[in-house]
Design a protein around this motif. Structure first.
Motif, short mmCIF file in Angstrom:
data_model
loop_
_atom_site.label_atom_id
_atom_site.label_comp_id
_atom_site.label_asym_id
_atom_site.label_seq_id
_atom_site.Cartn_x
_atom_site.Cartn_y
_atom_site.Cartn_z
N UNK A 60 0.83 -1.21 0.00
CA UNK A 60 0.00 0.00 0.00
C UNK A 60 0.86 1.25 0.00
N UNK A 61 1.94 1.25 0.78
CA UNK A 61 2.83 2.40 0.79
C UNK A 61 3.55 2.56 -0.55
N UNK A 62 3.95 1.42 -1.15
CA UNK A 62 4.65 1.48 -2.43
C UNK A 62 3.75 2.02 -3.54
N UNK A 63 2.46 1.71 -3.48
CA UNK A 63 1.52 2.18 -4.48
C UNK A 63 1.01 3.59 -4.19
N UNK A 64 1.34 4.10 -3.00
CA UNK A 64 0.93 5.45 -2.63
C UNK A 64 1.88 6.49 -3.18
N UNK A 65 1.71 7.75 -2.81
CA UNK A 65 2.56 8.83 -3.32
C UNK A 65 4.02 8.65 -2.91
N UNK A 66 4.93 9.00 -3.80
CA UNK A 66 6.35 8.89 -3.50
C UNK A 66 6.76 9.83 -2.36
N UNK B 25 2.78 16.33 5.44
CA UNK B 25 1.64 15.42 5.24
C UNK B 25 0.75 15.87 4.09
N UNK B 26 1.27 16.76 3.24
CA UNK B 26 0.46 17.25 2.12
C UNK B 26 0.09 16.12 1.16
N UNK B 27 0.89 15.08 1.12
CA UNK B 27 0.64 13.96 0.20
C UNK B 27 -0.70 13.29 0.44
N UNK B 28 -1.24 13.41 1.69
CA UNK B 28 -2.48 12.72 2.00
C UNK B 28 -3.67 13.35 1.30
N UNK B 29 -3.51 14.57 0.77
CA UNK B 29 -4.62 15.23 0.07
C UNK B 29 -4.76 14.75 -1.37
N UNK B 30 -3.82 13.95 -1.87
CA UNK B 30 -3.94 13.41 -3.21
C UNK B 30 -4.81 12.16 -3.19
N UNK B 31 -5.30 11.77 -4.36
CA UNK B 31 -6.17 10.59 -4.43
C UNK B 31 -5.44 9.34 -3.98
N UNK B 32 -4.21 9.17 -4.47
CA UNK B 32 -3.44 7.99 -4.08
C UNK B 32 -3.10 8.03 -2.59
N UNK B 33 -2.80 9.21 -2.07
CA UNK B 33 -2.47 9.33 -0.66
C UNK B 33 -3.66 9.00 0.23
N UNK B 34 -4.83 9.52 -0.13
CA UNK B 34 -6.03 9.25 0.65
C UNK B 34 -6.40 7.77 0.60
#
Length: 316
Positions: free
Chosen positions: A26-32, A215-224
């Protein structure tokens, strides 16, 4: 314990470990840009929230209020709760520091290899004494984990003292929250309430780290999507299954069955991330599975509970 309930508990423990094994993918498929420390903190926070909602829902259905028991000979119930939450938070931090400083191979083997051993030793305070089959099965499974991880990553882990120590702390922390949870479960505290309490305390302890990382990455679709999977499925659902198993099996058996986690992670790496397993890793997979099967085999006719009733145990 009836054989059907034992089998269900074993499957619950393996399923929980399988869900934990999805975290790396899940982390690997999430935002870099996702920082592992922020991922861990958000995962624990969301998991705690879902577990709390489940505990409140269960309370509404039954009309009962979970009450912490007085505790053991030296620790009151509230202290056991805080200790379990501390172990949850420490595991997340320790594992992260361990794999980042000592390397994935060394950090993973130390943490996952030490966890069931430490659980078996700490479980003695609950009156659970390791038997020969558990010792042998756990040794086989831990050896398989070492083969699996080293074969997949190579033996290039750095001999970093702090990293190895942090990974060892993570392994002992896993044992700590397993034993503290078991001590509350056997005294009648609802399992989901125990997990909600542990993760609530752990989330509060990890919350300050969210102010130290981006933690801005969590606002992206992949991050969420990654956070939702990790918090709702790989934490809340996984620990609902974990508490179900822990209420019915010995703590040491559940800890050994949790070694299904790296097996799941390796298989998902091959299927979804196009990773390749070496012959050593494939052999390691087989060895881990053999150890898990061995520890899962029921022991018939032996053992009596403290209350004197006969029981059907799994390597207990």
């Amino acid at each position: 314990m009836p054989h059907g309930r034992t089998t269900t508990a074993v499957l619950a423990a393996v399923a929980a470990a399988g869900l934990w094994g999805t975290t790396g993918t899940a982390q690997a498929l999430g935002p870099d840009a996702a920082d592992p420390l922020s991922v861990g903190a958000l995962r624990v926070s969301l998991g705690a929230l879902v577990l709390l909602l489940l505990a409140v829902s269960a309370r509404a259905r039954t009309g009962t209020v979970p009450v912490l028991p007085p505790g053991g000979p030296s620790l009151p119930g509230w202290a056991v709760l805080l200790l379990g939450g501390l172990c949850v938070a420490t595991y997340q931090a320790g594992f992260f520091v361990g794999v980042s400083r000592a390397g994935v191979a060394v950090g993973t083997v130390v943490a996952l290899g030490l966890a069931p051993v430490a659980t078996g030793l700490l479980a003695i305070v609950l009156g659970e004494r390791p038997d020969r089959r558990w010792v042998f099965a756990t040794a086989v499974a831990v050896a398989g984990v070492a083969m699996l991880v080293v074969g997949a990553t190579g033996p290039a882990g750095r001999a970093d003292a702090l990293g190895v120590t942090a990974a060892a702390v993570a392994g002992v922390s896993y044992a700590g929250y397993t034993i503290t949870a078991r001590s509350l479960l056997v005294r009648g505290v609802p399992g989901v309430a125990v997990m909600a309490g542990f993760f609530g305390v752990g989330a509060l302890m990890l919350a300050p780290t969210l102010f130290l990382v981006d933690v801005a990455w969590v606002t992206t679709a992949r991050g969420l999507a990654a956070v939702l999977w990790l918090g709702v499925v790989a934490t809340a659902l996984a620990y609902v299954l974990f508490q179900h198993a822990l209420a019915r099996l010995s703590a040491r058996t559940v800890a050994t069955l949790s070694l299904a986690e790296p097996v799941t992670a390796a298989l998902l790496g091959v299927l979804l991330l196009r990773e390749h397993l070496s012959a050593t890793s494939v052999l390691g997979l087989a060895v881990v599975v053999a150890g898990l099967v061995l520890v899962s085999l029921p022991t018939r006719g032996g053992g009596r509970s403290r209350g004197g009733a006969a029981r059907h145990t799994v390597s207990s």
